[in-house]
Enzyme design. Structure first.
Site, PDB file in Angstrom:
ATOM      1  N   ASN A 147     -39.041  24.520  25.025  1.00 23.35           N
ATOM      2  CA  ASN A 147     -40.260  24.296  24.335  1.00 23.35           C
ATOM      3  C   ASN A 147     -40.652  22.827  24.336  1.00 23.35           C
ATOM      4  OD1 ASN A 147     -38.625  23.646  22.073  1.00 23.35           O
ATOM      5  ND2 ASN A 147     -39.159  25.288  21.053  1.00 23.35           N
ATOM      6  N   ARG A 285     -38.312  17.091  12.474  1.00 21.08           N
ATOM      7  CA  ARG A 285     -37.832  17.605  11.333  1.00 21.08           C
ATOM      8  C   ARG A 285     -38.689  17.227  10.066  1.00 21.08           C
ATOM      9  NH1 ARG A 285     -37.308  21.241  14.191  1.00 21.08           N
ATOM     10  NH2 ARG A 285     -35.463  22.509  14.924  1.00 21.08           N
ATOM     11  N   GLN A 314     -38.541  25.810   5.092  1.00 20.59           N
ATOM     12  CA  GLN A 314     -39.346  26.546   5.936  1.00 20.59           C
ATOM     13  C   GLN A 314     -39.292  28.114   5.636  1.00 20.59           C
ATOM     14  OE1 GLN A 314     -40.659  23.497   9.493  1.00 20.59           O
ATOM     15  NE2 GLN A 314     -39.669  25.430   9.793  1.00 20.59           N
ATOM     16  N   HIS A 333     -45.116  25.584  11.467  1.00 17.94           N
ATOM     17  CA  HIS A 333     -44.358  25.191  12.566  1.00 17.94           C
ATOM     18  C   HIS A 333     -44.605  25.964  13.638  1.00 17.94           C
ATOM     19  CE1 HIS A 333     -39.724  23.732  13.594  1.00 17.94           C
ATOM     20  NE2 HIS A 333     -40.794  23.702  14.392  1.00 17.94           N
TER      21      HIS A 333
HETATM   22  P1  NAD Z   1     -33.106  15.783  22.881  1.00 12.73           P
HETATM   23  O1  NAD Z   1     -31.726  16.182  22.596  1.00 12.73           O
HETATM   24  O2  NAD Z   1     -33.325  15.856  24.395  1.00 12.73           O
HETATM   25  O3  NAD Z   1     -33.300  13.999  22.389  1.00 12.73           O
HETATM   26  C1  NAD Z   1     -32.887  13.569  21.052  1.00 12.73           C
HETATM   27  C2  NAD Z   1     -32.573  12.198  21.158  1.00 12.73           C
HETATM   28  O4  NAD Z   1     -32.756  11.594  19.925  1.00 12.73           O
HETATM   29  C3  NAD Z   1     -31.614  11.680  22.265  1.00 12.73           C
HETATM   30  O5  NAD Z   1     -31.994  11.069  23.016  1.00 12.73           O
HETATM   31  C4  NAD Z   1     -30.872  11.061  21.081  1.00 12.73           C
HETATM   32  O6  NAD Z   1     -30.047  10.110  21.500  1.00 12.73           O
HETATM   33  C5  NAD Z   1     -31.798  10.558  20.172  1.00 12.73           C
HETATM   34  N1  NAD Z   1     -31.176  10.492  18.756  1.00 12.73           N
HETATM   35  C6  NAD Z   1     -30.347  11.132  17.966  1.00 12.73           C
HETATM   36  N2  NAD Z   1     -29.906  10.313  16.878  1.00 12.73           N
HETATM   37  C7  NAD Z   1     -30.551   9.263  16.881  1.00 12.73           C
HETATM   38  C8  NAD Z   1     -30.705   8.278  15.975  1.00 12.73           C
HETATM   39  N3  NAD Z   1     -29.748   8.126  14.784  1.00 12.73           N
HETATM   40  N4  NAD Z   1     -31.469   7.131  16.341  1.00 12.73           N
HETATM   41  C9  NAD Z   1     -32.136   7.162  17.462  1.00 12.73           C
HETATM   42  N5  NAD Z   1     -31.994   8.003  18.406  1.00 12.73           N
HETATM   43  C10 NAD Z   1     -31.548   9.095  18.051  1.00 12.73           C
HETATM   44  O7  NAD Z   1     -33.958  16.544  22.012  1.00 12.73           O
HETATM   45  P2  NAD Z   1     -35.556  16.989  22.147  1.00 12.73           P
HETATM   46  O8  NAD Z   1     -35.424  18.342  22.887  1.00 12.73           O
HETATM   47  O9  NAD Z   1     -36.068  16.087  22.599  1.00 12.73           O
HETATM   48  O10 NAD Z   1     -35.968  17.397  20.570  1.00 12.73           O
HETATM   49  C11 NAD Z   1     -35.846  16.408  19.694  1.00 12.73           C
HETATM   50  C12 NAD Z   1     -35.782  17.222  18.171  1.00 12.73           C
HETATM   51  O11 NAD Z   1     -37.059  17.763  18.155  1.00 12.73           O
HETATM   52  C13 NAD Z   1     -34.898  18.323  17.996  1.00 12.73           C
HETATM   53  O12 NAD Z   1     -33.759  18.008  17.628  1.00 12.73           O
HETATM   54  C14 NAD Z   1     -35.638  19.286  17.111  1.00 12.73           C
HETATM   55  O13 NAD Z   1     -35.324  18.642  15.802  1.00 12.73           O
HETATM   56  C15 NAD Z   1     -37.042  18.663  17.009  1.00 12.73           C
HETATM   57  N6  NAD Z   1     -37.996  20.036  17.887  1.00 12.73           N
HETATM   58  C16 NAD Z   1     -38.894  20.351  17.359  1.00 12.73           C
HETATM   59  C17 NAD Z   1     -39.459  21.429  17.655  1.00 12.73           C
HETATM   60  C18 NAD Z   1     -40.791  22.013  17.014  1.00 12.73           C
HETATM   61  O14 NAD Z   1     -41.291  23.153  17.360  1.00 12.73           O
HETATM   62  N7  NAD Z   1     -41.391  21.360  16.150  1.00 12.73           N
HETATM   63  C19 NAD Z   1     -39.265  21.980  18.887  1.00 12.73           C
HETATM   64  C20 NAD Z   1     -38.292  21.452  19.542  1.00 12.73           C
HETATM   65  C21 NAD Z   1     -37.378  20.616  19.084  1.00 12.73           C
END
Ligand code: NAD
Length: 388
Positions: A147, A285, A314, A333
């Site tokens: 997603n 989040r 949530q 959400h």
């Molecule tokens: P991803 O794993 O591709 O990317 C996460 C990025 O965060 C990575 O590049 C990582 O290096 C970076 N990161 C982690 N900790 C960090 C820190 N302390 N400082 C700086 N960078 C940091 O994940 P994604 O698919 O891009 O998703 C990201 C987040 O979005 C998920 O973990 C989830 O919580 C959230 N999400 C929300 C929804 C929604 O429906 N709203 C859907 C999917 C994901």
């Protein structure tokens, strides 16, 4: 045979199945980085159907029962004596979506001695206590990329929504009004603004790619730097930390996972260093921010707007202050659970289950925790020490 608990959001209030607005969903061939789409051996639903709510059962129930497994599908997860709590003691697999998460706390995991696999139908497994899962040898898997683009689209929508001040203008129309001076009092153009992207993983990078054509200047921070070619293509400025990022921007978008390092990161202190009248869009989040600090910053005008679709907990209680704080454009959400996203993460969940039952490895990109440690995507995105 396994007992499998599937925790899903409740059915539509006006009955299930609903009438669909469109006859089909767009087909995509692969994800932007070339990763292949979920490819289960079978599928028991038509892509585009509502499978994320209880009656949809992620399209898994008939198949799992035909294999002889016991399946419990419920939305009852948080109250004392919930179905989730009642069924946990002999469950081997728990599946839930971040939109309606089954919070697998250390206490709950202690009451689930047979638990072997926790699947996030979607992305973001912070609702599972990962250190406890590591300790207990539980595998945690999610449907990486299912997603991400939808969330990036929702992010762009919310950035424009806040900056142009769409919601109040729309309300004026619905309420029969036409006072243009009222409508434009908080309306700006995105063009020329400085945008900061906190974490440039799958979603953050897709947001960068989508926002760059608006003629904004984009800076970003992440634990891993993007390649020089990508930085050059989008004219990106890399900044080493979020503290340095937020001081020089008008719009902050948030895409890091919720970890010990990111929990509560956006607090009064950080907000005070932003330009007055900044906007924040957080679809990552809710707990990455300090809930009440956001409310205070909106009330004082330090923030001109806040949007996102992630809350804690949530579902958000009816009196959650983000429902009524000024200049918010919150949604429940929903960004990651459009009908096409549901089709992909339901299929990906089935792919994970097929691998698990056959004793085959789960794709590394789907793994967060496995074999007593962070693995695959989890080793890259969740482990506190970057995996390199
Ligand atoms: P991803 O794993 O591709 O990317 C996460 C990025 O965060 C990575 O590049 C990582 O290096 C970076 N990161 C982690 N900790 C960090 C820190 N302390 N400082 C700086 N960078 C940091 O994940 P994604 O698919 O891009 O998703 C990201 C987040 O979005 C998920 O973990 C989830 O919580 C959230 N999400 C929300 C929804 C929604 O429906 N709203 C859907 C999917 C994901």
């Amino acid at each position: 045979m396994a007992k499998i608990i599937i925790v899903l959001y409740p059915d539509p209030t006006n009955g299930y199945p609903p009438e669909y607005a469109r006859d089909s969903i767009p087909l995509i061939e692969a994800y932007p980085n070339g990763q292949s789409l979920p490819a289960p051996a079978g599928l028991d639903f038509v892509p585009g159907e509502l499978v994320g709510s209880v009656s949809g059962g992620l399209g898994l129930v008939r198949w799992l029962e035909s294999l002889g497994h016991e399946v419990v599908v419920t939305s009852d997860k948080d109250r004392t004596g919930s179905v989730l709590d009642r069924e946990l003691p002999d469950a081997e697999i728990v599946i839930s979506q971040p939109f309606w998460p089954a919070y697998l706390t250390p206490e709950r995991i202690a009451r689930a001695p047979k638990l072997r696999l926790a699947i996030t139908a979607g992305i973001g497994s912070d609702h599972v206590d990962l250190p406890t899962a590591i300790e207990r040898g539980i595998t945690v898997a999610e449907v990486t990329y299912s997603n991400s683009i939808g969330v990036a689209e929702h992010t762009v929508m919310m950035v424009l929504n806040l900056v142009r001040d769409f919601v109040p203008q729309h309300r004026i129309v619905v309420e029969g009004g036409w006072n243009i001076a009222d409508a434009v009092g908080r309306s700006y153009d995105l063009e020329g603004m400085d945008v900061g992207v906190f974490a440039a993983g799958r979603i953050g990078r897709a947001v960068i790619e989508r926002l760059a054509p608006f003629d904004v200047r984009v800076a970003y921070t992440d634990r891993f730097r993007l390649s020089p070619e990508v930085e050059e293509r989008y004219g990106l400025t890399f900044v080493p930390s979020i503290r340095e990022l937020v001081t020089g921007i008008d719009v902050l978008t948030v895409h890091a996972p919720l970890t010990d390092e990111t929990a509560g990161l956006i607090d009064d202190g950080l907000l005070a260093t932003m330009r007055r009248g900044s906007y924040i869009v957080n679809p990552a989040r809710g707990a990455i921010t300090d809930r009440d600090a956001i409310v205070r910053a909106l009330e004082s005008g330090q923030l001109a707007g806040y949007a996102g679709d992630v809350w804690f907990p949530q579902p958000a209680p009816a009196d959650h202050p983000w429902r009524t704080m000024p200049n918010n454009a919150m949604t429940p959400h929903t960004s990651g659970t459009s009908l096409p996203s549901q089709a992909r993460y339901a299929a990906g969940t089935r792919e994970i289950l097929e691998a698990y039952f056959a004793g085959r490895p789960i794709r590394p990109e789907y793994l967060i925790v496995d074999g007593g440690g962070y693995a695959g995507t989890g080793a890259h995105s969740y482990a506190s020490t970057p995996a390199g």
